[in-house]
Scaffold this active site. Structure first.
Site, PDB file in Angstrom:
ATOM      1  N   GLY A 235      -0.768   8.411   2.900  1.00 42.50           N
ATOM      2  CA  GLY A 235      -0.074   9.640   2.654  1.00 42.50           C
ATOM      3  C   GLY A 235       1.149   9.965   3.206  1.00 42.50           C
ATOM      4  O   GLY A 235       1.904  11.034   3.101  1.00 42.50           O
TER       5      GLY A 235
ATOM      6  N   GLY B  47       3.642   7.628   3.543  1.00 39.17           N
ATOM      7  CA  GLY B  47       4.785   6.706   2.792  1.00 39.17           C
ATOM      8  C   GLY B  47       4.207   5.376   2.428  1.00 39.17           C
ATOM      9  O   GLY B  47       3.009   4.969   2.763  1.00 39.17           O
ATOM     10  N   GLU B  48       5.073   4.706   1.962  1.00 34.74           N
ATOM     11  CA  GLU B  48       4.752   3.243   1.312  1.00 34.74           C
ATOM     12  C   GLU B  48       4.729   2.187   2.435  1.00 34.74           C
ATOM     13  O   GLU B  48       5.710   2.159   3.334  1.00 34.74           O
ATOM     14  CB  GLU B  48       5.862   2.818   0.495  1.00 34.74           C
ATOM     15  CG  GLU B  48       6.043   3.928  -0.625  1.00 34.74           C
ATOM     16  CD  GLU B  48       6.091   3.603  -2.080  1.00 34.74           C
ATOM     17  OE1 GLU B  48       6.898   2.856  -2.427  1.00 34.74           O
ATOM     18  OE2 GLU B  48       5.079   4.264  -2.863  1.00 34.74           O
TER      19      GLU B  48
ATOM     20  N   GLY C  43       0.789  -1.284  -0.110  1.00 38.34           N
ATOM     21  CA  GLY C  43       0.034  -0.023  -0.037  1.00 38.34           C
ATOM     22  C   GLY C  43       0.832   1.110  -0.010  1.00 38.34           C
ATOM     23  O   GLY C  43       1.972   1.228   0.124  1.00 38.34           O
TER      24      GLY C  43
ATOM     25  N   ASP D  64      -7.979  11.748  10.219  1.00 35.06           N
ATOM     26  CA  ASP D  64      -8.037  11.106   9.004  1.00 35.06           C
ATOM     27  C   ASP D  64      -8.767   9.774   9.214  1.00 35.06           C
ATOM     28  O   ASP D  64      -8.188   8.987   8.482  1.00 35.06           O
ATOM     29  CB  ASP D  64      -6.599  10.780   8.330  1.00 35.06           C
ATOM     30  CG  ASP D  64      -6.758  11.077   6.780  1.00 35.06           C
ATOM     31  OD1 ASP D  64      -7.655  11.200   6.096  1.00 35.06           O
ATOM     32  OD2 ASP D  64      -5.675  10.609   6.180  1.00 35.06           O
TER      33      ASP D  64
ATOM     34  N   LYS E  67       5.931   0.401   7.672  1.00 36.47           N
ATOM     35  CA  LYS E  67       5.776   1.790   6.975  1.00 36.47           C
ATOM     36  C   LYS E  67       7.042   2.617   6.747  1.00 36.47           C
ATOM     37  O   LYS E  67       7.452   3.105   7.818  1.00 36.47           O
ATOM     38  CB  LYS E  67       4.526   2.352   7.620  1.00 36.47           C
ATOM     39  CG  LYS E  67       4.413   3.887   7.025  1.00 36.47           C
ATOM     40  CD  LYS E  67       2.943   4.468   7.967  1.00 36.47           C
ATOM     41  CE  LYS E  67       2.044   3.815   7.480  1.00 36.47           C
ATOM     42  NZ  LYS E  67       0.683   4.529   7.243  1.00 36.47           N
TER      43      LYS E  67
END
Ligand SMILES: *[C@@H]1O[C@H](CO)[C@@H](O)[C@H](O)[C@H]1NC(C)=O
Ligand SMILES: *[C@@H]1O[C@H](CO)[C@@H](O)[C@H](O)[C@H]1NC(C)=O
Ligand SMILES: *[C@@H]1O[C@H](CO)[C@@H](O)[C@H](O)[C@H]1NC(C)=O
Ligand SMILES: *[C@@H]1O[C@H](CO)[C@@H](O)[C@H](O)[C@H]1NC(C)=O
Ligand SMILES: *[C@@H]1O[C@H](CO)[C@@H](O)[C@H](O)[C@H]1NC(C)=O
Ligand SMILES: *[C@@H]1O[C@H](CO)[C@@H](O)[C@H](O)[C@H]1NC(C)=O
Length: 664
Positions: free
Chosen positions: A348, A350-351, A345, A463, A366
């Site tokens: 917002g 990072g990967e 995934g 969020d 992450k």
């Protein structure tokens, strides 16, 4: 101290260690802020002006031994005259004042080798000189501002914080002006900003000013707190040449009253000062001995100074922190060097990669994008806090890795994907039955409740959306990405409209437009998500559209027309509980009320959900609905989801849009 050392086996090493620590604490006693050297008025070396300036600086540093916190003087004659002054903060002991002015004279001379005018600010003192007569003139330029944006967003953006700050700096200009002719002209005031947070403010003018000028100077300086990004700092100072203001959430000044400062007279106070310093020294030495000795052995054991730094900063929590820290090599191996096929995934921050630790444990890794300016210690602090949050409905943080520019968070691996993968995928949304969806809604509510009310920290997620809700094998929801604002970029917690975190479509109007957030912001996002879970439709983000086509309007229309089940995901119509659907819809609409006060708190929502026969208030028209202002604002932002509502609904939607209820 000698006795202690002779008892120690490592006496020499310990002594060196203590000396080192003492030197460090001593030299850092004066905290430098900034220096401003005029570049358009310069002098040439070896001229009379240069000589006069050197004399002036020596006058300043030699007169500070007379224990005045303010002193102005002049050197030279005619066009080569140099004027100068220093001022120490009113609460600073004379010893520190002397030290600060000493540093300031050396530092200003080396920083501004050819300037005919300069000012230097430390936390403890300011010093300035010029070729022109500036005494008794109020001057606000050049200026310097320090913001400490770290802080608990809940506290920072509460009304009480602003009220407290306002009340402090409404009063301080007057107080400082009144104190001006006293022997120690400064003013302090403290005010409660929440049950646990107190704000401390200080203001001081150079005593050569007239009272009116002092008042104006401090009011102007304090106004900068508001100008520079919404006051969203847990501490700040504004430094002018003629006055200084500062606030913090801890008592940074060494002053013991709350109203007017006590008059501190030179010699009478020196004895108390000496006693206080002696006591402090003894305490510090004992502490240093204790930690120093302990720390020293660890350094020997680990041959790494890193651990002792951590120990000083985190005290007893060091063992927790150590258990959380992974080294980069381990993480690299676990994720197959962050290989593409391990990527699960991109968020917002990072990967995200799937990793397998040496013990076989599956984790989600992450890798944070490295634009964060946050320091290593702050990052560790936040990780430590977030790792302590443990709840069935939260994704567990199990570790972190920090090396060079890398900041990595390691979470428990949640096997199913995020809720949006199921909800908005035409092929998969049938997998989620109503009872599963109801369970998901209840689980998310409990997770948010824990963040808002039950955990030791109050965390506003900011969020909440389906892609931040992960599902485990039993479709139990787990909220992810909480506390990210704390861990990643401290700038982002300043509630500026142009830097809001979050996702349009889930953001309440007060946050999208003004950057104000509170628990009620999460409640709003949760409300949008409930409506999405019921309908299987994503809240529209096609803001340019002139049609009333967003989910909130659609839900409201159905509710008002007493046809709530039209909202229901068509794949659910064969099996659902009308009571539960209706209840969820009502809760969803209550959560998206425009006025935050009309939205229920999460605790109330949890009780609605767990109590079958509870009385709930009736919702009003939701936000985003009555005016187009939020849409226009939001259209400036790109959005990942240009969804507009499904055709099967479009007839009723179009009918609605022609009615007088929805002026645009
Ligand atoms: C000092 O001020 C100058 C100009 O305002 C700024 O560029 C510089 O970054 C400041 N230095 C520090 C240490 O804040
Ligand atoms: C000196 O510089 C300041 C800005 O730093 C400017 O406002 C001022 O006009 C300049 N003065 C002269 C005489 O050039
Ligand atoms: C200033 O004077 C000293 C001796 O008085 C001399 O050594 C130095 O070179 C001079 N510097 C300049 C820039 O003239
Ligand atoms: C203090 O400043 C005056 C000039 O204002 C100067 O004559 C004197 O030498 C300085 N030093 C001391 C120790 O007073
Ligand atoms: C100190 O400042 C005052 C004005 O506040 C001025 O009148 C006085 O001459 C200054 N003292 C010296 C030694 O320059
Ligand atoms: C601030 O809070 C403390 C305890 O939290 C209380 O004792 C004190 O009276 C409060 N002060 C004001 C001005 O409300």
């Amino acid at each position: 101290m000698r006795i202690m050392i002779t008892k120690s086996k490592n006496s020499l090493k310990l002594f060196l260690f203590c000396t080192l620590v003492l030197t460090v604490t001593e030299t850092s006693a004066s905290v430098f802020n900034n220096v401003s050297c005029s570049s358009n008025h310069t002098f040439t070396p070896n001229t009379t002006f240069n000589a006069n300036l050197n004399t002036l600086l020596s006058y300043l540093s030699s007169n500070v031994t007379n224990n005045f916190r303010f002193f102005n003087t002049t050197s030279g004659e005619g066009s080569d005259t140099v004027y100068g002054l220093y001022m120490c903060r009113g609460d600073v002991p004379f010893a520190l004042c002397r030290e600060c002015v000493g540093f300031a004279t050396l530092s200003i001379a080396s920083s501004c080798p050819t300037s005919k005018e300069a000012v230097i600010w430390y936390n403890e003192c300011l010093l300035r000189y010029s070729y022109r007569f500036f005494f008794s003139k109020m001057e606000e330029w050049p200026r310097h501002q320090v913001n400490i944006p770290l802080g608990d967003p809940v506290v920072l953006h509460s009304n009480k914080f602003y009220t407290a700050l306002g009340s402090i700096f409404d009063e301080l200009p007057n107080q400082a002006a009144l104190a001006l002719r006293g022997s120690n002209p400064y003013a302090v005031k403290q005010e409660n900003a929440s049950a646990s947070v107190t704000l401390y403010g200080l203001a001081q003018c150079t005593p050569d000013l007239a009272a009116g000028d002092c008042k104006r100077c401090i009011a102007d300086a304090a106004a900068e707190f508001a100008v520079s990004c919404c006051g969203g700092s847990i501490g700040a100072s504004v430094l002018f040449p003629s006055c200084i203001v500062r606030y913090e959430t801890y008592p940074f000044y060494q002053h013991s009253g709350t109203s007017a400062p006590t008059t501190i007279k030179g010699s009478g106070n020196i004895r108390t000062e000496v006693i206080v310093i002696a006591v402090v020294m003894v305490v510090v030495l004992v502490i240093i001995f204790f930690f120093g000795y302990y720390g020293f052995n660890r350094i020997k054991a680990r041959k790494k100074s890193k651990a002792s730094d951590d120990r000083e900063n985190f005290g007893v929590e060091i063992s927790v922190l150590e258990s959380l820290e992974f080294d980069f090599a381990t993480i690299e191996a676990a994720t197959n060097k962050f290989s593409e096929d391990r990527r699960i995934g991109k968020g917002g921050y990072g990967e995200v990669y799937k990793g397998i630790l040496p013990n076989g444990e599956e984790v989600a890794v992450k890798r944070l994008s490295t634009n964060s300016k946050q320091g290593a210690e702050e990052f560790k602090n936040e990780v430590l806090l977030i790792a302590k949050l443990q709840h069935k409905n939260l994704v567990r943080l199990i570790g972190f890795c920090q090396e060079d520019r890398e900041k990595i968070l390691i979470y428990e691996y949640v096997p199913n994907k995020s809720l949006d993968h199921f909800l908005f995928d035409p092929a998969k949304h049938r997998i989620l039955t109503w009872s599963e969806r109801y369970k998901i809604i209840k689980g998310i509510a409990r997770g948010i409740l824990y963040l808002h009310e039950d955990s030791r920290l109050k965390i506003i997620h900011r969020d909440i959306k389906p892609s931040n809700v992960l599902l485990d094998n039993d479709f139990d929801p787990k909220i992810s990405d909480f506390g990210m604002a704390r861990m990643v970029d401290t700038n982002q917690i300043q509630g500026c409209t142009n830097r809001v975190v979050g996702t349009y479509g889930y953001m309440p109007p007060e946050y999208a437009m003004h950057g104000h957030f509170s628990e009620k912001s999460d409640v709003f996002s949760f409300g949008v998500m409930i409506l999405e879970i019921i309908s299987g439709k994503k809240n529209s983000c096609s803001y340019e559209s002139s049609r009333v086509d967003d989910l909130l309007s659609y839900a409201w229309n159905n509710w008002r027309d007493v046809s709530p089940f039209q909202l229901l995901d068509p794949s659910l119509v064969e099996s659902y509980s009308p009571n539960e659907v209706e209840k969820c819809m009502q809760i969803g609409l209550l959560c998206v009320q425009e006025n935050p006060d009309d939205r229920p708190i999460i605790g109330t929502i949890v009780s609605y959900l767990s109590n079958p026969s509870v009385e709930m208030p009736f919702p009003l028209e939701p936000a985003f609905f009555m005016q187009g202002r939020v849409r226009r604002h939001s259209a400036e932002h790109q959005s990942s989801s240009g969804y507009s509502i499904n055709h099967s609904f479009s007839t009723s939607v179009n009918n609605m849009s022609t009615t007088v209820f929805f002026p645009r």
